[in-house]
Structures are given as C-alpha cells and as structure tokens.
Design a protein around this motif. Sequence first.
Motif, PDB file in Angstrom:
ATOM      1  N   ALA A 119       0.834  -1.207   0.000  1.00 25.36           N
ATOM      2  CA  ALA A 119       0.000   0.000   0.000  1.00 25.36           C
ATOM      3  C   ALA A 119       0.868   1.255   0.000  1.00 25.36           C
ATOM      4  O   ALA A 119       0.584   2.217  -0.729  1.00 25.36           O
ATOM      5  CB  ALA A 119      -0.935  -0.010   1.207  1.00 25.36           C
ATOM      6  N   ARG A 141       1.603   6.794  -6.772  1.00 30.46           N
ATOM      7  CA  ARG A 141       0.529   7.726  -7.146  1.00 30.46           C
ATOM      8  C   ARG A 141       0.942   9.162  -6.866  1.00 30.46           C
ATOM      9  O   ARG A 141       0.712  10.058  -7.672  1.00 30.46           O
ATOM     10  CB  ARG A 141      -0.759   7.392  -6.406  1.00 30.46           C
ATOM     11  CG  ARG A 141      -1.591   6.321  -7.088  1.00 30.46           C
ATOM     12  CD  ARG A 141      -3.015   6.297  -6.547  1.00 30.46           C
ATOM     13  NE  ARG A 141      -3.113   6.129  -5.101  1.00 30.46           N
ATOM     14  CZ  ARG A 141      -3.077   4.956  -4.477  1.00 30.46           C
ATOM     15  NH1 ARG A 141      -2.947   3.842  -5.160  1.00 30.46           N
ATOM     16  NH2 ARG A 141      -3.194   4.893  -3.172  1.00 30.46           N
ATOM     17  N   ALA A 142       1.580   9.392  -5.719  1.00 29.35           N
ATOM     18  CA  ALA A 142       2.003  10.742  -5.351  1.00 29.35           C
ATOM     19  C   ALA A 142       3.062  11.261  -6.315  1.00 29.35           C
ATOM     20  O   ALA A 142       3.013  12.427  -6.722  1.00 29.35           O
ATOM     21  CB  ALA A 142       2.529  10.768  -3.917  1.00 29.35           C
ATOM     22  N   SER A 144       2.381   1.794  -3.418  1.00 28.75           N
ATOM     23  CA  SER A 144       1.341   2.258  -4.330  1.00 28.75           C
ATOM     24  C   SER A 144       1.047   3.736  -4.093  1.00 28.75           C
ATOM     25  O   SER A 144       0.917   4.520  -5.043  1.00 28.75           O
ATOM     26  CB  SER A 144       0.079   1.422  -4.141  1.00 28.75           C
ATOM     27  OG  SER A 144      -0.956   1.900  -4.951  1.00 28.75           O
ATOM     28  N   ASP A 145       0.951   4.127  -2.826  1.00 26.68           N
ATOM     29  CA  ASP A 145       0.701   5.529  -2.483  1.00 26.68           C
ATOM     30  C   ASP A 145       1.832   6.425  -2.974  1.00 26.68           C
ATOM     31  O   ASP A 145       1.580   7.502  -3.526  1.00 26.68           O
ATOM     32  CB  ASP A 145       0.522   5.699  -0.978  1.00 26.68           C
ATOM     33  CG  ASP A 145      -0.762   5.103  -0.454  1.00 26.68           C
ATOM     34  OD1 ASP A 145      -1.650   4.775  -1.262  1.00 26.68           O
ATOM     35  OD2 ASP A 145      -0.865   4.955   0.788  1.00 26.68           O
ATOM     36  N   ARG A 146       3.078   5.988  -2.788  1.00 28.38           N
ATOM     37  CA  ARG A 146       4.226   6.777  -3.255  1.00 28.38           C
ATOM     38  C   ARG A 146       4.219   6.894  -4.776  1.00 28.38           C
ATOM     39  O   ARG A 146       4.506   7.965  -5.317  1.00 28.38           O
ATOM     40  CB  ARG A 146       5.538   6.159  -2.784  1.00 28.38           C
ATOM     41  CG  ARG A 146       5.856   6.491  -1.335  1.00 28.38           C
ATOM     42  CD  ARG A 146       7.268   6.094  -0.958  1.00 28.38           C
ATOM     43  NE  ARG A 146       7.480   4.660  -1.013  1.00 28.38           N
ATOM     44  CZ  ARG A 146       7.203   3.816  -0.042  1.00 28.38           C
ATOM     45  NH1 ARG A 146       6.682   4.245   1.088  1.00 28.38           N
ATOM     46  NH2 ARG A 146       7.452   2.529  -0.176  1.00 28.38           N
TER      47      ARG A 146
END
Length: 101
Positions: free
Chosen positions: A88, A95-96, A91-93
Amino acid sequence: MDPEREPSEREHAVWDRVRRAATGMDHHRAKAALGEARKAAEEGSADGSTTPDTQTELDEWERITDVLADHAGAYDPATDPFVQGQLAARSDRARASGRRG
C-alpha cells in the motif's frame, strides 16, 4: 530498518525471494528455514560478518517466523499485514510521484 528510509530494490528482491520460499510453510518449517539460513550465513563468512543481502534475508525469515508463532496456518504474503502495508505504501508513493510529474 529506518522507517524514514525507502528500502532499496535489492532489499525488496531479497524479501520477495524469502516470501516466495516461505509461502505455504507452517511455523515449524519456517523456523527450520531460518536455522538453515543462519547456518549458511555462518558457513559463508570467514570472519563471522554477514553481507547486507544475507542480513536482510535473515531478518525477513525471523519476521516471518514471528508472524507464524501465533498462527495455526501456513504463511501467505497476501494475508501478512506487514507485506500488505508495504504494498500500500509503495502504491501511495507511486501515485504521489505521478501527481507531481
């Protein structure tokens, strides 16, 4: 591991290799694999030190063995909260960084 430092791709590769090997193992088999990894590390080092990859492997086997200590089933990365948290976060990194570009 320092929580502020992003793990290297090499560390991820070692973790993935250990997790694939551990998949389906119960606690006793994982503990035996940890013992084998420790023995291989000792035999592979003339001066008693471990390489970063070897230490990463040992740390991951220890973590998996700990996860299974109070778990009656077999190891599965899909149900390992630590692994799912890592996925997670990656994935967040991703997207950012995509939003910045």
